[in-house]
Scaffold this motif. Structure first.
Motif, PDB file in Angstrom:
ATOM      1  N   TYR A   1      -4.644 -10.102 -12.573  1.00  0.00           N
ATOM      2  CA  TYR A   1      -3.499 -10.483 -11.771  1.00  0.00           C
ATOM      3  C   TYR A   1      -3.128 -11.900 -12.165  1.00  0.00           C
ATOM      4  CZ  TYR A   1      -5.613  -6.677  -9.250  1.00  0.00           C
ATOM      5  OH  TYR A   1      -6.177  -5.481  -8.923  1.00  0.00           O
ATOM      6  N   GLY A   2      -1.956 -12.087 -12.726  1.00  0.00           N
ATOM      7  CA  GLY A   2      -1.539 -13.424 -13.130  1.00  0.00           C
ATOM      8  C   GLY A   2      -2.501 -13.995 -14.158  1.00  0.00           C
TER       9      GLY A   2
ATOM     10  N   GLN B   1       0.826  -1.205   0.000  1.00  0.00           N
ATOM     11  CA  GLN B   1       0.000   0.000   0.000  1.00  0.00           C
ATOM     12  C   GLN B   1       0.856   1.249   0.000  1.00  0.00           C
ATOM     13  OE1 GLN B   1      -2.501  -0.480   3.383  1.00  0.00           O
ATOM     14  NE2 GLN B   1      -4.154  -1.400   2.211  1.00  0.00           N
TER      15      GLN B   1
ATOM     16  N   SER C   1      -2.720 -11.766  -5.301  1.00  0.00           N
ATOM     17  CA  SER C   1      -1.790 -11.114  -6.202  1.00  0.00           C
ATOM     18  C   SER C   1      -1.460  -9.691  -5.778  1.00  0.00           C
ATOM     19  CB  SER C   1      -2.387 -11.114  -7.594  1.00  0.00           C
ATOM     20  OG  SER C   1      -3.752 -10.803  -7.494  1.00  0.00           O
ATOM     21  N   ASP C   2      -2.306  -9.092  -4.934  1.00  0.00           N
ATOM     22  CA  ASP C   2      -2.000  -7.737  -4.485  1.00  0.00           C
ATOM     23  C   ASP C   2      -0.705  -7.694  -3.695  1.00  0.00           C
ATOM     24  OD1 ASP C   2      -4.174  -6.758  -5.657  1.00  0.00           O
ATOM     25  OD2 ASP C   2      -5.424  -6.665  -3.865  1.00  0.00           O
TER      26      ASP C   2
ATOM     27  N   LEU D   1      -1.009   2.119 -12.014  1.00  0.00           N
ATOM     28  CA  LEU D   1      -0.465   1.275 -10.944  1.00  0.00           C
ATOM     29  C   LEU D   1      -0.170  -0.126 -11.462  1.00  0.00           C
ATOM     30  CD1 LEU D   1      -2.581   2.123  -7.777  1.00  0.00           C
ATOM     31  CD2 LEU D   1      -0.168   2.559  -8.147  1.00  0.00           C
ATOM     32  N   ARG D   2      -0.937  -0.563 -12.459  1.00  0.00           N
ATOM     33  CA  ARG D   2      -0.737  -1.895 -13.024  1.00  0.00           C
ATOM     34  C   ARG D   2      -0.639  -1.771 -14.546  1.00  0.00           C
ATOM     35  NH1 ARG D   2      -0.663  -3.007  -8.453  1.00  0.00           N
ATOM     36  NH2 ARG D   2      -2.191  -3.972  -7.096  1.00  0.00           N
TER      37      ARG D   2
ATOM     38  N   PRO E   1       3.403  -8.029  -5.751  1.00  0.00           N
ATOM     39  CA  PRO E   1       4.316  -6.984  -6.190  1.00  0.00           C
ATOM     40  C   PRO E   1       4.919  -6.227  -5.006  1.00  0.00           C
ATOM     41  CG  PRO E   1       2.052  -6.484  -6.839  1.00  0.00           C
ATOM     42  CD  PRO E   1       2.052  -7.824  -6.222  1.00  0.00           C
TER      43      PRO E   1
ATOM     44  N   LEU F   1      -4.535   6.683   3.030  1.00  0.00           N
ATOM     45  CA  LEU F   1      -3.400   5.980   2.424  1.00  0.00           C
ATOM     46  C   LEU F   1      -2.522   6.934   1.621  1.00  0.00           C
ATOM     47  CD1 LEU F   1      -4.858   2.650   1.063  1.00  0.00           C
ATOM     48  CD2 LEU F   1      -3.309   3.004   2.958  1.00  0.00           C
TER      49      LEU F   1
ATOM     50  N   GLU G   1       2.287   1.925  -3.365  1.00  0.00           N
ATOM     51  CA  GLU G   1       1.303   2.488  -4.289  1.00  0.00           C
ATOM     52  C   GLU G   1       1.082   3.962  -3.977  1.00  0.00           C
ATOM     53  OE1 GLU G   1      -2.309   0.341  -4.504  1.00  0.00           O
ATOM     54  OE2 GLU G   1      -1.401  -1.337  -5.555  1.00  0.00           O
TER      55      GLU G   1
END
Lengths: 381, 536
Positions: free
Chosen positions: B296-297, A178, A370-371, B335-336, A374, B371, A181
């Motif tokens: 994801y994958g 987190q 999967s989070d 981000l991805r 990375p 965040l 990101e």
């Protein structure tokens, strides 16, 4: 035997069995600096983890521990290259050297860096790294929650400290993802060395907040309810538990560390075990806790423990017969050998990959997991 | 069942008490809804019921809180576990075990329930909350609605007499929210459980409430009573109540069904009028996805998504929990990387840009805005953002003032209200002036007042030429601010069109006013108010 015992049925192997297996391998690693043996131990853990790790978040802990081990080895080598006591031999490069004044113990920093110096540091670092990897394997194979559950009721409170600490690592990994990101979203570097700066505090903070939220939830659901014990007796047993566990740990250390005085091993371990057992008996009758679907301890569990212990025994026997092979000398430089007996022991440690049942399949697990993947890359950076 | 006797609670280092001389009795078998603005002390009240406040928060609690005659002063939360079941705002944060069944058994293990009784109760509760299909699943793989139901189930197995739920539907899509509320009403009606529920989305819970507790905050006395009577005066009101007040319906409608019965006259008055057409002209295309697949994958979350976003428009992305909304935003902000297909923002692939370059093109306010915040003071946070964006000092702080009004510069971002924190995150993102602004679930935890301000801010951003994309479940906010709605289902775009056309005829995404006035295409109370003013 119940149908759950057959290895064809998917189920989780008892967490204590995995920890026993991993601790035995770690103890074997502690007794040697032979890079071939250490490398083989890491390979064994990697193979078993890939074959039998859990599908939940903790199942992905191994990769992070592997990276941590790599970082430790690199740091160890660099540290020794700069600060280590000089070793004669093939000089690779000569660092500028500084002689510290005598009030600072007269240590020399820098100087010639030899192959022997680096190899010695590498062997030493690999031993520590292998230890970390073994702990990582246990983390990825055994559910921390199930481990906590298998503890006797009276040890439960001491156990939760350990369990929350164990759960902290995967939570910190999530938190790390987190934070990385966040940094990208704020337009700051999220890769490479520069991104590591300023990570520690938010990651620790995030991990800690999660742990407190978890503690509140556990308390609200009756965790740590007291039995009918009077307060004085409760305090006494708590103290006895703490002292007993401490003695147990010191004894275990004495037993595992070949360099520790002999008196520190079995006697202290035994005293600790007796004390804890007494408390367990006294409190076991007073504390009411039950278990839902207790994890069975059947043939696969026995074979897992046996595999780990076989590897440890092999190393111990070789240490008696031929101590030199476990600590290959660097001055003069010597080619490390893999003793056949140790190889057999390690093969035995590899058998849980086939002899234990596969963990339950959870097809959707990969989506959420999967989070975290990375995120762990930052450790390598 | 639950009794507060002259309860005053002050957090450590707080100037004013959060709960002030609270006196109330909630009788057995009622579903009591706690209503109040953000920061009025709803969560504090809820967590005081089993003693987590003050035992896990610190602070001073005066007076007595009694549950089934037991006082939280004498007993810690763990000793009340068999009486009170409490589910917090983020159910996933409280999960202890790995699988659904183990989570359900956890409280019973602590209570020392006999193993055969445990097996029976687990089965009963699995049925009660329709969780039998996922009983062996790992908790992390469940959808939001399932997680919420597991969290409720995990306290229900102790057979508590009181159930305390903090924002049980805030994070859920409309269908999952219905699922949770249906389970809750069943518990209250069939088992006689007393439920205390705090929720900002009143439109969802109000129809089920037997009683409403209004917490005004700021030292004014709380009010407990019949929903229709209390809601007649509260400043926070769901659209159906606001509509009822506007038209002067009596009794005040609390559900769409109540309102429709009285709405025939209103529909007649509005015949021949059309709601004002959005006047925001869409500008040049700023972001495009073509044949975008992402995931994801091996798990593909988005499939062949085609999307165009233009400057000056507000696009709402809706869909079930797990439909791919957040993944789409993660793709747009870079981000991805996409699995296949292309994402372009202003002609560049956001994933390939350096972070410093990317923030000038696209900014994302994540689901949890805190965040995004890195510092421990509002002013250093703002000056940090100025520095990152190369702006003169004070720009971000001034922007923050424009967005949410006066904010204490020395405050810790954590201590701000949800609305202020969202504002701060938005200000930090907007400091770099990105033409594309993304918001993930921005209305979670916001009261109606804060939502009004958010709607105004978003409308202004669009007017200034920003493109705004928000992923949300909040149909009421979508109805008020979105020009265009994109509906995702299982990673595919199933609808993309003007907001009014998409939401009016959907049984799931229609706002309350649209449901009440169906088939007339009105979406918000404001539209109706303006139309009525025109008639008069």
């Amino acid at each position: 035997m119940s149908p759950r015992g057959r290895s064809a049925v998917r189920r989780l192997v008892h967490p204590v069995a995995w920890w026993a297996w991993a601790v035995a391998l770690a103890a074997a690693a502690m007794r040697t600096t032979n890079p071939l043996i250490l490398g083989a131990i890491v390979a064994v853990t990697a193979y078993v983890v890939v074959a039998r790790r859990g599908t939940a978040a903790w199942g992905r802990a191994y990769g992070s521990f592997l990276r941590l081990a790599a970082v430790l080895v690199v740091f160890r080598v660099l540290f020794i290259a700069v600060f280590g006591v000089r070793v004669p031999g093939e000089v690779l490069v000569t660092l500028p050297s500084v002689q510290l004044p005598s009030w600072a113990a007269g240590i020399t920093i820098g100087g010639p860096v030899t192959v022997e110096l680096l190899l010695g540091a590498l062997y030493d670092g690999m031993r520590l790294g292998t230890l970390v990897v073994c702990v990582g394997a246990a983390n990825a194979l055994a559910s921390p929650y199930r481990l906590l559950r298998s503890l006797p009721a009276a040890l439960y409170e001491a156990g939760v400290v350990v369990t929350v600490a164990l759960a902290f690592a995967p939570q910190a990994v999530v938190s790390l993802g987190q934070v990385r990101e966040t940094r990208r979203l704020r337009g700051r570097p999220d890769r490479g060395l520069r991104s590591v700066r300023g990570l520690a505090l938010p990651v620790l903070e995030g991990g800690l907040e999660r742990s407190v939220a978890l503690a509140a939830s556990m308390d609200a659901r009756g965790f740590g309810r007291q039995g009918a014990l009077p307060p004085a007796a409760r305090r006494l047993t708590a103290l006895a538990t703490a002292v007993g566990l401490l003695a147990f740990c010191v004894g275990l250390y004495g037993l595992l560390d070949a360099g520790a005085p002999r008196a520190l091993g079995l006697p202290v371990l035994g005293a600790g075990a007796v004390l804890v057992a007494g408390v367990l008996f006294a409190r076991g009758r007073a504390t009411r806790r039950t278990r839902y679907r207790p994890d069975p301890w059947l043939a696969p569990e026995w074979s897992t423990v046996a595999g780990g212990v076989a590897a440890l025994l092999a190393v111990i026997v070789v240490a008696r017969l031929d101590p030199g092979v476990l600590a290959p000398s660097v001055v003069p430089l010597e080619v490390p050998q893999l003793p056949p007996l140790v190889a057999v022991g390690l093969l035995a440690a590899l058998t849980p990959a086939w002899l234990t049942p596969a963990p339950p399949d959870d097809a959707a697990a990969a989506v959420v997991g999967s989070d975290a993947a990375p995120a762990s890359e930052a450790l390598a950076a | 069942m639950i009794e507060f006797r002259n309860v005053t609670f002050t957090y450590p280092d707080a100037d004013a008490p959060t709960l002030d001389r609270l006196d109330l009795v909630i009788p057995e078998g009622e579903l009591c809804l706690v209503v109040g603005r953000t920061g009025a002390g709803k969560s504090t009240l809820l967590r005081a019921v089993n003693g987590l406040v003050p035992r896990f928060t610190g602070g001073r609690l005066a007076g007595d809180v009694l549950v089934q005659g037991r006082c939280t002063r004498d007993l810690p939360p763990r000793e009340l576990a068999d009486v009170v079941g409490l589910v917090g705002q983020d159910p996933a944060a409280g999960f202890v075990a790995d699988t659904v069944e183990d989570e359900l058994a956890y409280v019973m293990e602590n209570l020392g329930v006999a193993p055969d009784a445990m097996r029976r109760r687990v089965e009963d509760v699995l049925d009660l909350l329709s969780l039998h299909a996922v009983r062996h699943r790992s908790l992390a793989t469940l959808s939001g609605g399932q997680q919420q139901r597991v969290a409720i189930a995990s306290v229900l197995t102790a057979s508590p007499r009181v159930l305390v739920l903090d924002e049980p539907t805030s994070a859920l899509d409309p269908a999952s929210a219905e699922e949770v509320l249906a389970a809750l009403t069943r518990l209250v009606h069939d088992l006689g459980i007393t439920a205390l529920v705090a929720e900002h989305r009143l439109e969802r819970v109000l129809p089920y409430a037997d009683r409403v507790l209004w917490l005004p905050g700021g030292g004014d006395p709380a009010e407990l009573g019949e929903p229709a009577r209390v809601m007649a005066r509260t400043p926070v009101a769901p659209p159906v109540v606001a509509l009822g007040r506007l038209v002067g319906w009596d009794p005040l409608p609390l559900s769409v069904r109540d309102a429709r019965r009285q709405a025939a006259g209103l529909r007649d008055r509005l015949v021949g009028q059309a709601p004002p057409v959005s006047v925001r002209p869409a500008g040049a295309t700023i972001a495009t996805t073509s044949r975008l697949c992402a995931g994801y994958g091996r798990d593909v979350v988005l499939r062949d998504v085609e999307l165009h976003v233009h400057r000056g428009e507000v696009v709402a992305v809706m869909g079930r929990n797990g439909a791919g909304k957040s993944t789409l935003l993660a793709q747009l902000v870079g981000l991805r990387a996409p699995l296949s297909g292309r994402v372009e923002v202003d002609g560049e692939a956001p994933h390939d840009l350096t972070p410093a370059r990317a923030v000038r093109l696209v900014g994302l306010v994540p689901q949890d805005p805190s965040l995004l915040l890195l510092r421990d003071r509002v002013d250093t946070e703002c000056s940090g953002a100025d520095h990152d964006a190369g702006l003169p000092a004070g720009t971000t702080f001034a922007l923050l003032g424009e967005l949410v009004g006066e904010v204490d510069p020395a405050a810790h971002p954590r201590d701000l209200s949800e609305g202020q924190r969202l504002g701060l995150a938005l200000a930090v993102v907007l400091a770099a002036a990105p033409p594309l602004v993304l918001l993930d679930e921005p209305t979670r935890g916001l009261d109606y007042g804060a939502k009004d301000r958010l709607v105004a801010v978003l409308a202004r951003l669009a007017a200034d030429g920003h493109a705004v994309v928000l992923a949300t479940h909040d149909v009421e906010v979508v109805a008020r601010v979105a020009d265009r709605v994109v509906v995702l289902a299982d990673g595919e775009v199933v609808a993309d069109g003007p907001a009014r056309e998409v939401v009016v005829h959907s049984p799931v995404f229609a706002p309350q006013v649209a449901k009440v006035l169906h088939p007339e295409p009105w979406l918000t109370v404001d539209e109706v108010e303006q139309a009525l003013a025109g008639v008069a």
